[in-house]
Motif scaffolding. Structure first.
Motif, PDB file in Angstrom:
ATOM      1  N   ALA A  78       0.844  -1.153  -0.161  1.00 55.34           N
ATOM      2  CA  ALA A  78      -0.034   0.145   0.185  1.00 55.34           C
ATOM      3  C   ALA A  78       0.865   1.310   0.086  1.00 55.34           C
ATOM      4  CB  ALA A  78      -0.631   0.091   1.028  1.00 55.34           C
ATOM      5  N   ARG A  79       1.930   1.328   0.812  1.00 55.95           N
ATOM      6  CA  ARG A  79       2.805   2.423   0.761  1.00 55.95           C
ATOM      7  C   ARG A  79       3.337   2.550  -0.511  1.00 55.95           C
ATOM      8  NH1 ARG A  79       4.162   0.787   6.268  1.00 55.95           N
ATOM      9  NH2 ARG A  79       5.763  -0.505   5.350  1.00 55.95           N
ATOM     10  N   GLY A  80       3.906   1.474  -1.049  1.00 56.24           N
ATOM     11  CA  GLY A  80       4.639   1.627  -2.472  1.00 56.24           C
ATOM     12  C   GLY A  80       3.673   1.938  -3.253  1.00 56.24           C
ATOM     13  N   ALA A  81       2.425   1.858  -3.498  1.00 58.94           N
ATOM     14  CA  ALA A  81       1.558   2.347  -4.275  1.00 58.94           C
ATOM     15  C   ALA A  81       0.880   3.830  -3.833  1.00 58.94           C
ATOM     16  CB  ALA A  81       0.348   1.349  -4.570  1.00 58.94           C
ATOM     17  N   ASN A  82       1.483   4.229  -2.910  1.00 64.20           N
ATOM     18  CA  ASN A  82       0.791   5.571  -2.202  1.00 64.20           C
ATOM     19  C   ASN A  82      -0.685   5.293  -2.030  1.00 64.20           C
ATOM     20  OD1 ASN A  82       1.186   7.997  -1.254  1.00 64.20           O
ATOM     21  ND2 ASN A  82       0.842   8.972  -3.295  1.00 64.20           N
ATOM     22  N   LEU A  83      -1.121   4.411  -1.340  1.00 60.33           N
ATOM     23  CA  LEU A  83      -2.593   4.169  -0.978  1.00 60.33           C
ATOM     24  C   LEU A  83      -2.551   3.849   0.451  1.00 60.33           C
ATOM     25  CD1 LEU A  83      -3.369   1.398  -3.811  1.00 60.33           C
ATOM     26  CD2 LEU A  83      -4.235   3.962  -3.817  1.00 60.33           C
ATOM     27  N   SER A  84      -3.757   4.100   0.919  1.00 58.22           N
ATOM     28  CA  SER A  84      -4.180   3.475   2.275  1.00 58.22           C
ATOM     29  C   SER A  84      -4.206   2.032   2.089  1.00 58.22           C
ATOM     30  CB  SER A  84      -5.543   4.265   2.853  1.00 58.22           C
ATOM     31  OG  SER A  84      -6.691   3.694   2.061  1.00 58.22           O
ATOM     32  N   LEU A  85      -4.216   1.303   3.399  1.00 56.68           N
ATOM     33  CA  LEU A  85      -4.608  -0.116   3.254  1.00 56.68           C
ATOM     34  C   LEU A  85      -6.090  -0.401   2.733  1.00 56.68           C
ATOM     35  CD1 LEU A  85      -3.662  -3.041   3.812  1.00 56.68           C
ATOM     36  CD2 LEU A  85      -4.523  -2.852   6.112  1.00 56.68           C
ATOM     37  N   SER A  86      -6.891   0.212   3.182  1.00 58.66           N
ATOM     38  CA  SER A  86      -8.399   0.006   2.792  1.00 58.66           C
ATOM     39  C   SER A  86      -8.365   0.341   1.184  1.00 58.66           C
ATOM     40  CB  SER A  86      -9.133   0.942   3.535  1.00 58.66           C
ATOM     41  OG  SER A  86      -9.187   0.884   4.775  1.00 58.66           O
ATOM     42  N   GLY A  87      -7.628   1.421   0.618  1.00 58.45           N
ATOM     43  CA  GLY A  87      -7.620   1.705  -0.771  1.00 58.45           C
ATOM     44  C   GLY A  87      -6.936   0.588  -1.571  1.00 58.45           C
ATOM     45  N   LEU A  88      -5.742  -0.031  -0.925  1.00 55.57           N
ATOM     46  CA  LEU A  88      -5.231  -0.972  -1.545  1.00 55.57           C
ATOM     47  C   LEU A  88      -6.090  -2.522  -1.808  1.00 55.57           C
ATOM     48  CD1 LEU A  88      -2.632  -2.437  -3.163  1.00 55.57           C
ATOM     49  CD2 LEU A  88      -2.227  -3.263  -0.603  1.00 55.57           C
ATOM     50  N   VAL A  89      -6.885  -2.727  -0.584  1.00 57.57           N
ATOM     51  CA  VAL A  89      -7.528  -3.878  -0.618  1.00 57.57           C
ATOM     52  C   VAL A  89      -8.722  -3.845  -1.351  1.00 57.57           C
ATOM     53  CG1 VAL A  89      -9.274  -5.289   1.001  1.00 57.57           C
ATOM     54  CG2 VAL A  89      -6.702  -4.576   1.724  1.00 57.57           C
ATOM     55  N   ARG A  90      -9.400  -2.383  -1.486  1.00 59.86           N
ATOM     56  CA  ARG A  90     -10.480  -2.297  -2.363  1.00 59.86           C
ATOM     57  C   ARG A  90     -10.029  -2.488  -3.818  1.00 59.86           C
ATOM     58  NH1 ARG A  90     -12.050   1.547   1.325  1.00 59.86           N
ATOM     59  NH2 ARG A  90     -10.699   3.204   0.242  1.00 59.86           N
ATOM     60  N   GLN A  91      -9.032  -1.830  -4.291  1.00 61.19           N
ATOM     61  CA  GLN A  91      -8.667  -2.102  -5.577  1.00 61.19           C
ATOM     62  C   GLN A  91      -8.392  -3.617  -5.926  1.00 61.19           C
ATOM     63  OE1 GLN A  91      -5.801   0.398  -7.239  1.00 61.19           O
ATOM     64  NE2 GLN A  91      -6.648   2.171  -6.093  1.00 61.19           N
ATOM     65  N   LEU A  92      -7.573  -4.373  -4.756  1.00 56.68           N
ATOM     66  CA  LEU A  92      -7.442  -5.781  -5.107  1.00 56.68           C
ATOM     67  C   LEU A  92      -8.599  -6.599  -5.137  1.00 56.68           C
ATOM     68  CD1 LEU A  92      -4.501  -6.298  -2.512  1.00 56.68           C
ATOM     69  CD2 LEU A  92      -4.499  -6.263  -5.020  1.00 56.68           C
ATOM     70  N   LEU A  93      -9.753  -6.099  -4.545  1.00 56.14           N
ATOM     71  CA  LEU A  93     -11.038  -6.935  -4.380  1.00 56.14           C
ATOM     72  C   LEU A  93     -11.529  -6.660  -5.888  1.00 56.14           C
ATOM     73  CD1 LEU A  93     -12.273  -6.350  -0.829  1.00 56.14           C
ATOM     74  CD2 LEU A  93     -11.770  -8.520  -1.835  1.00 56.14           C
ATOM     75  N   GLU A  94     -11.543  -5.328  -6.393  1.00 57.40           N
ATOM     76  CA  GLU A  94     -11.855  -5.112  -7.683  1.00 57.40           C
ATOM     77  C   GLU A  94     -11.233  -5.768  -8.611  1.00 57.40           C
ATOM     78  OE1 GLU A  94     -11.534  -0.893  -8.281  1.00 57.40           O
ATOM     79  OE2 GLU A  94     -12.762  -0.271  -6.586  1.00 57.40           O
ATOM     80  N   GLN A  95      -9.986  -6.041  -8.682  1.00 58.66           N
ATOM     81  CA  GLN A  95      -9.295  -6.808  -9.530  1.00 58.66           C
ATOM     82  C   GLN A  95      -9.761  -8.395  -9.499  1.00 58.66           C
ATOM     83  OE1 GLN A  95      -5.119  -7.037  -8.695  1.00 58.66           O
ATOM     84  NE2 GLN A  95      -4.851  -8.882 -10.304  1.00 58.66           N
ATOM     85  N   ALA A  96     -10.022  -8.786  -8.300  1.00 57.29           N
ATOM     86  CA  ALA A  96     -10.498 -10.249  -8.206  1.00 57.29           C
ATOM     87  C   ALA A  96     -11.909 -10.567  -9.030  1.00 57.29           C
ATOM     88  CB  ALA A  96     -10.698 -10.575  -6.676  1.00 57.29           C
ATOM     89  N   VAL A  97     -12.778  -9.498  -8.938  1.00 59.05           N
ATOM     90  CA  VAL A  97     -13.993  -9.882  -9.877  1.00 59.05           C
ATOM     91  C   VAL A  97     -13.945  -9.127 -11.179  1.00 59.05           C
ATOM     92  CG1 VAL A  97     -15.208  -9.884  -7.602  1.00 59.05           C
ATOM     93  CG2 VAL A  97     -14.918  -7.594  -8.754  1.00 59.05           C
ATOM     94  N   ASP A  98     -13.028  -8.427 -11.601  1.00 56.40           N
ATOM     95  CA  ASP A  98     -12.793  -8.170 -12.995  1.00 56.40           C
ATOM     96  C   ASP A  98     -12.849  -9.108 -13.828  1.00 56.40           C
ATOM     97  OD1 ASP A  98     -12.327  -6.822 -15.339  1.00 56.40           O
ATOM     98  OD2 ASP A  98     -10.907  -5.552 -14.641  1.00 56.40           O
ATOM     99  N   GLU A  99     -13.829  -9.446 -14.635  1.00 58.16           N
ATOM    100  CA  GLU A  99     -13.922 -10.172 -15.887  1.00 58.16           C
ATOM    101  C   GLU A  99     -12.424 -10.341 -16.919  1.00 58.16           C
ATOM    102  OE1 GLU A  99     -17.682  -9.816 -17.774  1.00 58.16           O
ATOM    103  OE2 GLU A  99     -18.718 -10.301 -15.812  1.00 58.16           O
ATOM    104  N   ARG A 100     -12.195  -9.248 -17.140  1.00 63.41           N
ATOM    105  CA  ARG A 100     -10.991  -9.106 -17.858  1.00 63.41           C
ATOM    106  C   ARG A 100      -9.687  -9.581 -17.164  1.00 63.41           C
ATOM    107  NH1 ARG A 100     -11.295  -3.261 -19.695  1.00 63.41           N
ATOM    108  NH2 ARG A 100     -12.285  -3.146 -17.406  1.00 63.41           N
ATOM    109  N   ARG A 101      -9.748  -9.628 -15.811  1.00 58.49           N
ATOM    110  CA  ARG A 101      -8.315 -10.041 -14.933  1.00 58.49           C
ATOM    111  C   ARG A 101      -7.414  -9.125 -14.982  1.00 58.49           C
ATOM    112  NH1 ARG A 101      -9.841 -14.391 -12.102  1.00 58.49           N
ATOM    113  NH2 ARG A 101     -11.373 -15.671 -12.958  1.00 58.49           N
TER     114      ARG A 101
END
Length: 99
Positions: free
Chosen positions: A20-43
């Motif tokens: 998260a620090r490396g991506a300049n995100l909060s932990l919540s922001g990182l996890v939200r994006q990771l979850l979005e990636q997990a459900v993205d049909e295009r992967r």
């Protein structure tokens, strides 16, 4: 907005915090994006543009380090030591000893 609470073990939490620090995100922001990636049909990978910037930066710094090393090996050694210190302070080196 719905809320989700869950527990993480220490090593996983530390790794996510570094990411998260490396991506300049909060932990919540990182996890939200990771979850979005997990459900993205295009992967597609969430951080692709940042990875491209990182790859370009590494190439530029490699060329610069080669040039500095040819002109001043001691200067390169000092710069690398300083870079390792900064990276270690930010938790961006692998392993507990920074190796």
């Amino acid at each position: 907005m719905p809320k989700i609470n869950f527990r993480l073990d220490g090593p996983l939490h530390a790794a996510l915090m570094r990411r998260a620090r490396g991506a300049n995100l909060s932990l919540s922001g990182l996890v939200r994006q990771l979850l979005e990636q997990a459900v993205d049909e295009r992967r597609r990978y969430v951080f692709t543009s940042q990875d491209e910037i990182l790859a370009t930066s590494i190439q530029i710094l490699s060329i610069l380090a080669t040039s500095v090393g040819q002109q001043s090996p001691k200067g390169l050694e000092q710069g690398m030591a300083q870079a390792r210190t900064i990276l270690a302070e930010r938790g961006l080196l692998g392993g507990e000893d920074g190796q």
